[in-house]
Design an enzyme around this catalytic site. Structure first.
Site, PDB file in Angstrom:
ATOM      1  N   GLU A  76      45.010  38.632  53.422  1.00 21.34           N
ATOM      2  CA  GLU A  76      44.830  40.119  53.602  1.00 21.34           C
ATOM      3  C   GLU A  76      43.161  40.563  53.602  1.00 21.34           C
ATOM      4  OE1 GLU A  76      49.037  42.489  53.410  1.00 21.34           O
ATOM      5  OE2 GLU A  76      47.473  42.100  51.475  1.00 21.34           O
ATOM      6  N   CYS A  98      36.536  43.869  51.536  1.00 22.45           N
ATOM      7  CA  CYS A  98      37.144  43.047  50.307  1.00 22.45           C
ATOM      8  C   CYS A  98      37.394  41.503  51.202  1.00 22.45           C
ATOM      9  CB  CYS A  98      37.378  44.045  49.868  1.00 22.45           C
ATOM     10  SG  CYS A  98      38.590  43.140  48.114  1.00 22.45           S
ATOM     11  N   CYS A 145      47.013  33.019  44.431  1.00 25.07           N
ATOM     12  CA  CYS A 145      45.700  32.835  43.433  1.00 25.07           C
ATOM     13  C   CYS A 145      46.656  32.116  42.080  1.00 25.07           C
ATOM     14  CB  CYS A 145      45.944  34.094  42.991  1.00 25.07           C
ATOM     15  SG  CYS A 145      44.599  33.490  41.641  1.00 25.07           S
ATOM     16  N   CYS A 147      47.724  36.393  36.765  1.00 22.48           N
ATOM     17  CA  CYS A 147      47.523  37.390  35.655  1.00 22.48           C
ATOM     18  C   CYS A 147      48.875  38.445  36.178  1.00 22.48           C
ATOM     19  CB  CYS A 147      46.420  38.243  36.144  1.00 22.48           C
ATOM     20  SG  CYS A 147      44.713  36.960  36.156  1.00 22.48           S
ATOM     21  N   CYS A 195      48.787  41.232  38.290  1.00 26.14           N
ATOM     22  CA  CYS A 195      48.279  41.520  40.129  1.00 26.14           C
ATOM     23  C   CYS A 195      49.059  40.810  40.804  1.00 26.14           C
ATOM     24  CB  CYS A 195      46.992  40.406  39.840  1.00 26.14           C
ATOM     25  SG  CYS A 195      46.473  39.709  41.396  1.00 26.14           S
ATOM     26  N   CYS A 216      43.164  47.279  45.143  1.00 23.21           N
ATOM     27  CA  CYS A 216      42.892  46.023  44.133  1.00 23.21           C
ATOM     28  C   CYS A 216      44.474  45.766  43.702  1.00 23.21           C
ATOM     29  CB  CYS A 216      41.801  46.597  42.674  1.00 23.21           C
ATOM     30  SG  CYS A 216      40.361  47.125  43.034  1.00 23.21           S
TER      31      CYS A 216
HETATM   32  N1  SAH Z   1      40.130  36.556  41.043  1.00 22.69           N
HETATM   33  C1  SAH Z   1      39.501  37.793  41.206  1.00 22.69           C
HETATM   34  C2  SAH Z   1      39.295  38.542  42.566  1.00 22.69           C
HETATM   35  C3  SAH Z   1      39.367  39.051  43.057  1.00 22.69           C
HETATM   36  S1  SAH Z   1      41.360  40.496  42.196  1.00 22.69           S
HETATM   37  C4  SAH Z   1      39.364  38.178  39.465  1.00 22.69           C
HETATM   38  O1  SAH Z   1      40.250  38.585  38.843  1.00 22.69           O
HETATM   39  O2  SAH Z   1      38.145  38.841  39.289  1.00 22.69           O
HETATM   40  C5  SAH Z   1      40.139  41.703  42.021  1.00 22.69           C
HETATM   41  C6  SAH Z   1      40.009  43.127  41.031  1.00 22.69           C
HETATM   42  O3  SAH Z   1      41.765  43.459  40.647  1.00 22.69           O
HETATM   43  C7  SAH Z   1      39.876  41.923  39.358  1.00 22.69           C
HETATM   44  O4  SAH Z   1      39.248  42.737  38.741  1.00 22.69           O
HETATM   45  C8  SAH Z   1      41.427  42.565  39.569  1.00 22.69           C
HETATM   46  O5  SAH Z   1      41.519  42.177  38.255  1.00 22.69           O
HETATM   47  C9  SAH Z   1      41.769  43.368  39.537  1.00 22.69           C
HETATM   48  N2  SAH Z   1      43.132  43.429  39.444  1.00 22.69           N
HETATM   49  C10 SAH Z   1      44.660  43.146  40.270  1.00 22.69           C
HETATM   50  N3  SAH Z   1      45.117  43.764  39.817  1.00 22.69           N
HETATM   51  C11 SAH Z   1      45.078  44.902  39.540  1.00 22.69           C
HETATM   52  C12 SAH Z   1      46.172  46.408  39.813  1.00 22.69           C
HETATM   53  N4  SAH Z   1      47.339  45.844  39.874  1.00 22.69           N
HETATM   54  N5  SAH Z   1      45.264  47.115  39.928  1.00 22.69           N
HETATM   55  C13 SAH Z   1      44.031  47.007  39.541  1.00 22.69           C
HETATM   56  N6  SAH Z   1      43.307  46.677  39.773  1.00 22.69           N
HETATM   57  C14 SAH Z   1      43.628  45.015  39.973  1.00 22.69           C
HETATM   58 FE1  SF4 Z   2      43.783  35.580  40.483  1.00 23.35          FE
HETATM   59 FE2  SF4 Z   2      44.762  38.798  40.701  1.00 23.35          FE
HETATM   60 FE3  SF4 Z   2      44.203  37.396  38.525  1.00 23.35          FE
HETATM   61 FE4  SF4 Z   2      42.591  38.040  39.838  1.00 23.35          FE
HETATM   62  S1  SF4 Z   2      42.944  39.185  39.238  1.00 23.35           S
HETATM   63  S2  SF4 Z   2      42.376  36.029  39.194  1.00 23.35           S
HETATM   64  S3  SF4 Z   2      43.578  36.946  42.122  1.00 23.35           S
HETATM   65  S4  SF4 Z   2      45.494  36.446  39.357  1.00 23.35           S
END
Ligand code: SAH
Ligand code: SF4
Length: 332
Positions: free
Chosen positions: A81, A95, A102, A106, A109, A325
């Site tokens: 996406e 974006c 991934c 996290c 996410c 995000c």
């Molecule tokens: N993997 C990289 C880039 C992709 S995530 C990273 O983690 O930085 C892009 C951003 O979205 C990151 O700051 C991530 O922490 C944030 N993000 C992930 N899950 C989210 C959520 N449920 N609500 C808001 N931001 C989120």
């Molecule tokens: Fe991966 Fe999501 Fe963590 Fe970014 S925020 S490192 S995309 S698991």
């Protein structure tokens, strides 16, 4: 789209023609080789068969029409996406994803829940921006900014991400300025180090989300491998070399990381470094956790303000089309 055979198909053509072909794709955003009228009809037909330009995607537009999500099907059937965010000041930010899924998991996410399918090739990363370049061309507009904040961890696919960055920045192609390209990382130290050595100084963003290791570990398992102190040290070295600002992303999650104490601790680690700034993100629902209340967000901001911490708050794009995000996932 598949340009793997481009070199081979154009083997007998002059350097100039090969350059023209690349420009047709990456600068003029043609979506069919029939538009490349500098080639013979036969060659154009051959190119359409051997180097198809079609990008297979389903498109969803948000109610406010300020975000557009493309779910792109890759040549092996996997899906990614990407989102176009149309800012009121005229900027068009795409974006992009760097991986299918991934591996970092996290907890907040949606992409993290998928696990990793595979990393994207340079062409697959470029394809996402290309898709929206073609989309905007119809309105005489262009992509002005690219952020690596879609699916995946860009620094676990460094080579291919960097290959795409170079094409985005190249004045012969997309011509997007380095200051309009941002890479967000969960804190992969080798990547931060490598980025500081590059000639092109794109923007760096660090997903912080917690001001201490105990809390951060519970949200981001990668903190066990790359603890906060080491990440901050790598960022300090990066700034020393590049003199560039660094953004620290902080998703506000109800009763998890949004207390007064958390805000004060965050302020403490930011210190008075003029090149650091916090980017507060409202948590987008991914099933677990809840977003902080408006009052809590206000209070958190107040504390940062009082302690003179530079911060911005991210505008929420596309949450109605699961394009905000952390909501990127393709195995639903
Ligand atoms: N993997 C990289 C880039 C992709 S995530 C990273 O983690 O930085 C892009 C951003 O979205 C990151 O700051 C991530 O922490 C944030 N993000 C992930 N899950 C989210 C959520 N449920 N609500 C808001 N931001 C989120
Ligand atoms: Fe991966 Fe999501 Fe963590 Fe970014 S925020 S490192 S995309 S698991």
């Amino acid at each position: 789209m598949d340009l793997t055979n481009l070199g081979k198909v154009l083997e007998t053509e002059s350097k100039f023609r090969i350059k023209q072909a690349r420009e047709a794709v990456y600068k003029n955003f043609i979506s069919d080789w029939s538009e490349a009228t500098f080639f013979s009809k036969d060659l154009r037909d051959k190119l359409n068969i051997e180097c198809p330009l079609e990008i297979k995607a389903d498109v969803l537009v948000s109610k406010k029409e300020d975000s557009v999500k493309a779910r792109i099907t890759l040549n092996d059937g996997l899906m990614i996406e990407s989102v176009l965010m149309r800012h009121s000041d005229g900027r068009n930010t795409v974006c992009v994803s760097s991986q299918v899924g991934c591996p970092l998991g996290c907890l907040f996410c949606a992409t993290g829940k998928m696990g990793l399918e595979r990393s994207l090739t340079t062409e697959e990363i470029i394809e996402q921006v290309l898709f929206f370049s073609r989309y905007l061309k119809k309105e005489n507009q262009t992509v002005t900014n690219v952020t690596f904040m879609g699916m995946g961890e860009p620094f676990l696919n460094y080579e291919n991400v960097w290959g795409a960055v170079k094409i985005f920045n190249d004045y012969k192609y997309f011509n997007i300025g380095v200051r309009s390209i941002s890479i967000s990382t969960a804190g992969i130290i080798e990547g931060i180090k490598r980025l500081s050595q590059e000639e092109l100084h794109v923007n760096l963003a660090i997903s912080l989300h917690a001001p201490n290791d105990n809390l951060r570990k519970s949200l981001m398992p990668i903190d066990k491998k790359y603890p906060l102190g080491e990440v901050l040290k790598a960022v300090a070295d990066y700034i020393e070399i590049t003199k560039r600002k660094v953004m620290f992303e902080y998703v506000l999650i109800k009763d998890v990381n949004d207390s007064d104490e958390n805000a004060k601790e965050l302020a403490k680690i930011m210190g008075n470094n003029k090149l650091y700034f916090v980017n507060l993100i409202l948590y987008n629902d991914t099933g677990i956790y809840k977003a902080s209340t408006t009052e809590r967000v206000e209070r958190f901001r107040e504390i940062l303000e009082k302690l003179k911490i530079r911060y911005t708050q991210r505008y929420r794009f596309g949450d109605d089309i699961q394009a905000a995000c952390g909501q990127f996932a393709t195995n639903k």
